[in-house]
Design a protein around this motif. Structure first.
Motif, PDB file in Angstrom:
ATOM      1  N   TYR A 270      58.810  54.982  65.271  1.00 19.17           N
ATOM      2  CA  TYR A 270      58.874  54.201  64.038  1.00 19.17           C
ATOM      3  C   TYR A 270      59.933  54.722  63.069  1.00 19.17           C
ATOM      4  N   ARG A 271      60.385  53.823  62.207  1.00 18.53           N
ATOM      5  CA  ARG A 271      61.328  54.169  61.132  1.00 18.53           C
ATOM      6  C   ARG A 271      60.541  54.850  60.005  1.00 18.53           C
ATOM      7  N   THR A 272      60.911  56.078  59.693  1.00 17.88           N
ATOM      8  CA  THR A 272      60.162  56.823  58.676  1.00 17.88           C
ATOM      9  C   THR A 272      60.505  56.388  57.253  1.00 17.88           C
ATOM     10  N   ASP A 273      61.596  55.624  57.084  1.00 20.59           N
ATOM     11  CA  ASP A 273      61.956  55.172  55.741  1.00 20.59           C
ATOM     12  C   ASP A 273      61.270  53.860  55.365  1.00 20.59           C
ATOM     13  N   THR A 274      60.673  53.182  56.331  1.00 17.86           N
ATOM     14  CA  THR A 274      60.019  51.899  56.040  1.00 17.86           C
ATOM     15  C   THR A 274      58.547  51.876  56.448  1.00 17.86           C
ATOM     16  N   VAL A 275      58.119  52.868  57.218  1.00 18.52           N
ATOM     17  CA  VAL A 275      56.746  52.909  57.704  1.00 18.52           C
ATOM     18  C   VAL A 275      56.135  54.261  57.355  1.00 18.52           C
ATOM     19  N   LYS A 276      54.916  54.221  56.810  1.00 23.29           N
ATOM     20  CA  LYS A 276      54.205  55.460  56.493  1.00 23.29           C
ATOM     21  C   LYS A 276      53.445  55.942  57.732  1.00 23.29           C
ATOM     22  N   PRO A 277      53.378  57.256  57.940  1.00 21.51           N
ATOM     23  CA  PRO A 277      52.681  57.768  59.135  1.00 21.51           C
ATOM     24  C   PRO A 277      51.263  57.239  59.278  1.00 21.51           C
ATOM     25  N   GLU A 278      50.549  57.099  58.165  1.00 20.97           N
ATOM     26  CA  GLU A 278      49.169  56.627  58.253  1.00 20.97           C
ATOM     27  C   GLU A 278      49.070  55.164  58.708  1.00 20.97           C
ATOM     28  N   GLU A 279      50.167  54.419  58.594  1.00 19.81           N
ATOM     29  CA  GLU A 279      50.161  53.027  59.038  1.00 19.81           C
ATOM     30  C   GLU A 279      50.239  52.916  60.564  1.00 19.81           C
ATOM     31  N   VAL A 280      50.634  54.008  61.217  1.00 19.76           N
ATOM     32  CA  VAL A 280      50.810  53.971  62.665  1.00 19.76           C
ATOM     33  C   VAL A 280      49.980  55.067  63.345  1.00 19.76           C
ATOM     34  N   ALA A 281      48.815  55.338  62.786  1.00 16.97           N
ATOM     35  CA  ALA A 281      47.919  56.322  63.392  1.00 16.97           C
ATOM     36  C   ALA A 281      47.230  55.757  64.635  1.00 16.97           C
ATOM     37  N   SER A 282      47.260  54.436  64.780  1.00 13.42           N
ATOM     38  CA  SER A 282      46.634  53.768  65.924  1.00 13.42           C
ATOM     39  C   SER A 282      47.645  52.839  66.589  1.00 13.42           C
TER      40      SER A 282
ATOM     41  N   THR B  97      48.394  59.389  68.242  1.00 17.44           N
ATOM     42  CA  THR B  97      47.617  58.190  67.918  1.00 17.44           C
ATOM     43  C   THR B  97      46.194  58.358  68.456  1.00 17.44           C
ATOM     44  N   VAL B  98      45.255  57.695  67.829  1.00 12.53           N
ATOM     45  CA  VAL B  98      43.845  57.907  68.176  1.00 12.53           C
ATOM     46  C   VAL B  98      43.545  57.536  69.629  1.00 12.53           C
ATOM     47  N   GLU B  99      44.368  56.657  70.205  1.00 12.50           N
ATOM     48  CA  GLU B  99      44.103  56.204  71.578  1.00 12.50           C
ATOM     49  C   GLU B  99      44.738  57.108  72.638  1.00 12.50           C
ATOM     50  N   GLY B 100      45.656  57.994  72.247  1.00 13.76           N
ATOM     51  CA  GLY B 100      46.289  58.884  73.211  1.00 13.76           C
ATOM     52  C   GLY B 100      47.663  58.411  73.641  1.00 13.76           C
TER      53      GLY B 100
END
Length: 359
Positions: A143-155, A257-260
């Motif tokens: 993911y792009r770190t300037d437009t997406v927050k890490p918590e938005e892509v935890a899954s 990610t929570v799914e592995g």
């Protein structure tokens, strides 16, 4: 010029040509053809071959393994090819492969033990060798770190989140697609997928399709799209993040990610009906699997090398940075793209084509 002078000149030319042939490296123009993914023509993967022959083999490329399989079945000829774990048995059963002579493979005994234990990967039940592993890695949330927050892509369910509409890319590759879907619905062993689970995985991919801007076919395509800001979220190989980070593009990956994770292993086979030199084919395989290749593979491409001695030679700090610091833990929380029952894989292929078409 007199006849005697002509004869002398002719004899001198013949002798000069013979001397040239005896001292020059053998030419790869004997017809050795490697059928591969784009990018693996990189000479840094086979320096010993280049040193011996002076030039690379000929290369032909495929976008995914199903394309390669169909092309070979239709009569395309090559000598060596680069399939991944889930395809080896299918290619073998279709009569496309030539058994490997392990006595000619210098690094056969150095393959990582976990790969040797994978049923149907390197050898068949009767002990016949078919594939020598080369590289392994992940298809991973990038993911792009300037437009997406890490918590938005935890899954991995982020790929189906409407907030990423038209900002997602996944590979035009049935194996990677269904690995993503299997993980998203909670599966770690996709080889035992039930009909109900197959439907749930396919339904997830249909949700993802609503967000897809691009189904990528190679690393260059997805890397360029991310660098240009066309997409924020990709299901991509380790190579994509390694490439973009080297170019200072603000990109990161989520291995946690929570799914592995989805992990794959690929390698090289000899193809039946190839017309190139067997000596060159084995020289090429030995060059690829030399432990000296491992640091380049890990540092530049972000993949693991299949040679255990090679991986042991890589700086531990770099291994940790690339996610390979604890291989056992790495393997424990992963869906391995292992060989699938043929009927299930054919269902995936047919369904994925429908999904990409909007059905």
């Amino acid at each position: 010029m007199s006849n005697s002078n002509r004869a002398g000149a002719f004899l001198a030319a013949v002798m000069a040509a013979a001397l040239s042939l005896s001292t020059a490296p053998p030419a790869a123009a004997d017809g050795l053809t490697v059928f591969d993914w784009s990018g693996y023509e990189d000479p840094a993967f086979f320096p010993a071959y280049m040193e011996k022959y002076g030039s690379p083999p000929d290369f032909a490329f495929f976008g995914d393994e199903e394309e390669a399989f169909q092309k070979l079945r239709a009569g395309f000829k090559a000598d060596v090819a680069h399939p991944c774990s889930q395809s080896v048995a299918k290619w073998r059963d279709a009569g496309l492969l030539e058994p490997l002579d392990t006595s000619r493979l210098s690094h056969w005994d150095d393959v990582l033990p976990g790969f040797k234990a994978m049923k149907g990967l390197m050898t068949s039940d009767d002990g016949t060798a078919w594939l020598i592993p080369f590289e392994w890695g992940n298809t991973v949330l990038t993911y792009r770190t300037d437009t997406v927050k890490p918590e938005e892509v935890a899954s991995l369910k982020a790929f189906a989140d409407p907030k990423f509409k038209d900002r997602v890319s996944i590979g035009d590759n049935v194996d990677d697609a269904y690995a993503l879907a299997a993980l998203a619905i909670g599966l770690k062993d996709w080889s035992k997928m039930t009909d109900e689970q197959f439907q749930a995985a396919s339904d997830f991919l249909r949700e993802v399709h609503q967000n897809v801007r691009l189904y990528w076919t190679d690393n260059t395509e997805v890397s360029q799209a991310m660098a240009a800001g066309e997409i924020d979220l990709a299901w991509a190989w380790n190579e994509t993040a390694a490439t973009l980070q080297s170019e200072s593009v603000p990109v990161d990956i989520r291995r946690d990610t929570v799914e592995g994770l989805s992990t794959w292993v690929c390698g090289y086979v000899r193809l039946k009906g190839g017309t190139g030199s067997a000596d060159q084919a084995y020289d090429y395989l030995n060059a690829l699997t030399d432990p000296a290749i491992a640091p380049y593979m890990v540092e530049t491409w972000g993949y693991g090398h299949a040679n255990a001695k090679g991986m042991a030679s890589v700086d531990p700090a770099i291994l940790k940075q690339k996610g390979y610091g604890d291989v056992e833990a790495f393997m424990a929380d992963t869906l391995f793209q292992s060989p699938l029952p043929n009927a299930l894989r054919q269902k995936m292929i047919a369904e994925f084509e429908k999904i990409k078409s909007g059905y």
